[in-house]
Scaffold this active site. Structure first.
Site, mmCIF file in Angstrom:
data_model
loop_
_atom_site.group_PDB
_atom_site.id
_atom_site.type_symbol
_atom_site.label_atom_id
_atom_site.label_comp_id
_atom_site.label_asym_id
_atom_site.label_seq_id
_atom_site.Cartn_x
_atom_site.Cartn_y
_atom_site.Cartn_z
ATOM 1 N NE ARG A 204 -3.291 -2.278 2.814
ATOM 2 C CZ ARG A 204 -3.037 -3.600 3.247
ATOM 3 N NH1 ARG A 204 -1.467 -3.831 3.631
ATOM 4 N NH2 ARG A 204 -3.795 -4.704 3.445
ATOM 5 C CG HIS A 311 -5.118 1.373 -4.719
ATOM 6 N ND1 HIS A 311 -4.418 1.096 -3.280
ATOM 7 C CD2 HIS A 311 -6.146 0.229 -4.750
ATOM 8 C CE1 HIS A 311 -4.984 0.004 -2.982
ATOM 9 N NE2 HIS A 311 -5.696 -0.347 -3.492
ATOM 10 N NE ARG A 314 -3.327 -3.385 -2.001
ATOM 11 C CZ ARG A 314 -2.885 -4.112 -0.978
ATOM 12 N NH1 ARG A 314 -1.612 -4.511 -0.945
ATOM 13 N NH2 ARG A 314 -3.639 -4.890 -0.082
ATOM 14 C CG HIS A 337 -5.665 -9.638 2.873
ATOM 15 N ND1 HIS A 337 -6.876 -10.527 2.106
ATOM 16 C CD2 HIS A 337 -5.567 -8.765 1.947
ATOM 17 C CE1 HIS A 337 -7.066 -10.043 1.096
ATOM 18 N NE2 HIS A 337 -6.427 -8.848 0.935
ATOM 19 C CE1 TYR A 346 5.065 -12.476 7.591
ATOM 20 C CE2 TYR A 346 4.525 -12.629 9.669
ATOM 21 C CZ TYR A 346 5.508 -12.151 8.741
ATOM 22 O OH TYR A 346 6.766 -11.654 9.220
#
Length: 386
Positions: A204, A311, A314, A337, A346
């Site tokens: 981001r 954006h 992304r 997320h 993760y």
């Protein structure tokens, strides 16, 4: 004179108007009180009295006066008591102030009925408020009224419109790899690495703006996401930790953009290990407004549709990663997320597998560039200097 018909639990009586009134004993105060409504027949009144007796015996009776609380004041307190980040609180305050309170703020909680909620939502949509904003407003109103139910101020949540809490997100444009490189070659050199990293790491903007030199490992080809930058409507910049454990993550990038990152570190990044990787035109903090005009100019020069937003880089990267074989779980991890499931995934995902995904992204990009992109757009050798 009113006619009484007493029962052990309560009584019904006929009023001078001819209608029938129900009276019963409040289970909390022990005082006799009238029902909120009157009834056309004695039978109707007796049925209502039986219902009240059953509700009280089952412990589901709610004080009719409990809902006589000003919604606007209740909603303000509700939001104040929530533990929220500054940016989230600011957004919620705006939704409450602009889209909920104008129609509902002066009413009692008990007056916000299902028909009134439907009329409120319809009016918002008809007035031109965007569907995503209306969905957010509906979700907030439903959450407020859920708390009112928990507080035993109302019996049932009036927000019961099927599908009103979701909306179909329109498909965003996806750039081709040659288009990404064409824009990168057309933009000011200070922002070239920003374009490439957004496309090939799918970070981001706030995550990229918060990067420090020490977060960029060119040897391992990994960026470490440790913080996020947010901009409030007042212009204040807030640097904060990611929302969840899943937000703290290493993200690999393909080898082909290493020369561009080396060039950026040498010419554009702030000094020192704690120096920001991306800075504004005058050495300050990176803001979207710093490069908005440059983005539009580069997009136009590259011949990319004006519908493409920054954006969407992304979105482009996520699509490329998916096409390169990344599983749903791996995509969730790269994207950061913030869900429990994503955080657990993760923790078990290896950096080697993430680097493999990045390598495949780079291979696909290189193949596309060899076919379509001009040679000068593939590296920094011919790059413009400041």
């Amino acid at each position: 004179m009113p006619r009484n018909n007493r029962r052990r639990f309560g009584s019904v009586r006929q009023l001078p108007s001819g209608r029938w009134q129900v009276r019963y004993y409040d289970p909390e105060t022990g005082e006799r009180r009238p029902d909120e409504e009157t009834y056309a027949t004695k039978t109707d009144a007796e049925v209502r009295l039986s219902q009240l007796e059953a509700d009280i015996s089952r412990g589901v009776w709610t004080d009719p006066d409990a809902g006589k609380v000003n919604f606007g004041e209740y909603a303000t307190t509700w939001l104040k008591e929530r533990k929220l980040e500054e940016t989230t609180r600011e957004r919620n305050e705006g939704v409450l102030r602009l889209h909920i309170k104008p129609q509902l703020g002066e009413r009692f909680l008990s007056e916000i009925t299902a028909p009134r909620v439907r009329a409120w939502r319809t009016k918002l949509l008809e007035s031109g408020v965007g569907e995503p904003t209306v969905v957010k407003a509906y979700q907030m109103l439903r959450a407020i009224m859920n708390t009112a139910v928990d507080d035993e101020l109302i019996k049932r949540n009036p927000c019961r419109i099927p599908g009103a809490d979701t909306y179909d997100v329109p498909e965003r444009p996806v750039l081709t790899v040659p288009e990404v490189y064409s824009v990168a070659a057309s933009i000011q050199l200070q922002w070239k690495a920003l374009v490439l990293l957004t496309a090939f790491t799918t970070l981001r903007l706030g995550e990229l703006a918060a990067l420090r030199r020490r977060d960029v490992d060119l040897g391992a080809r990994v960026l470490w996401v440790r913080r996020n930058q947010a901009e409030l409507s007042s212009g204040k910049l807030v640097t904060k930790a990611p929302k969840s454990r899943a937000g703290f993550r290493p993200v690999a990038f393909p080898e082909m953009i290493v020369p561009d990152l080396e060039h950026h570190l040498e010419h554009h990044a702030a000094a020192g290990q704690e120096g920001r990787f991306f800075v504004g035109p005058r050495g300050g903090r990176l803001r979207r407004s710093n490069f908005r005009d440059d983005w539009v100019a580069a997009r136009t020069k590259a011949g990319v549709s004006e519908e493409v937003h920054f954006h969407d880089l992304r979105h482009t990267g996520n699509t490329l990663a998916s096409q390169s074989g990344a599983s749903t779980r791996e995509l969730m991890t790269r994207m950061g997320h913030s869900t429990t499931k994503a955080a657990l995934i993760y923790q078990h995902m290896t950096s080697d597998r993430d680097r493999t995904i990045a390598d495949k992204m780079g291979d696909a990009a290189r193949e596309a560039l060899e076919k379509d992109a001009p040679p000068e757009a593939t590296g920094t050798d011919g790059a413009r200097e400041d």
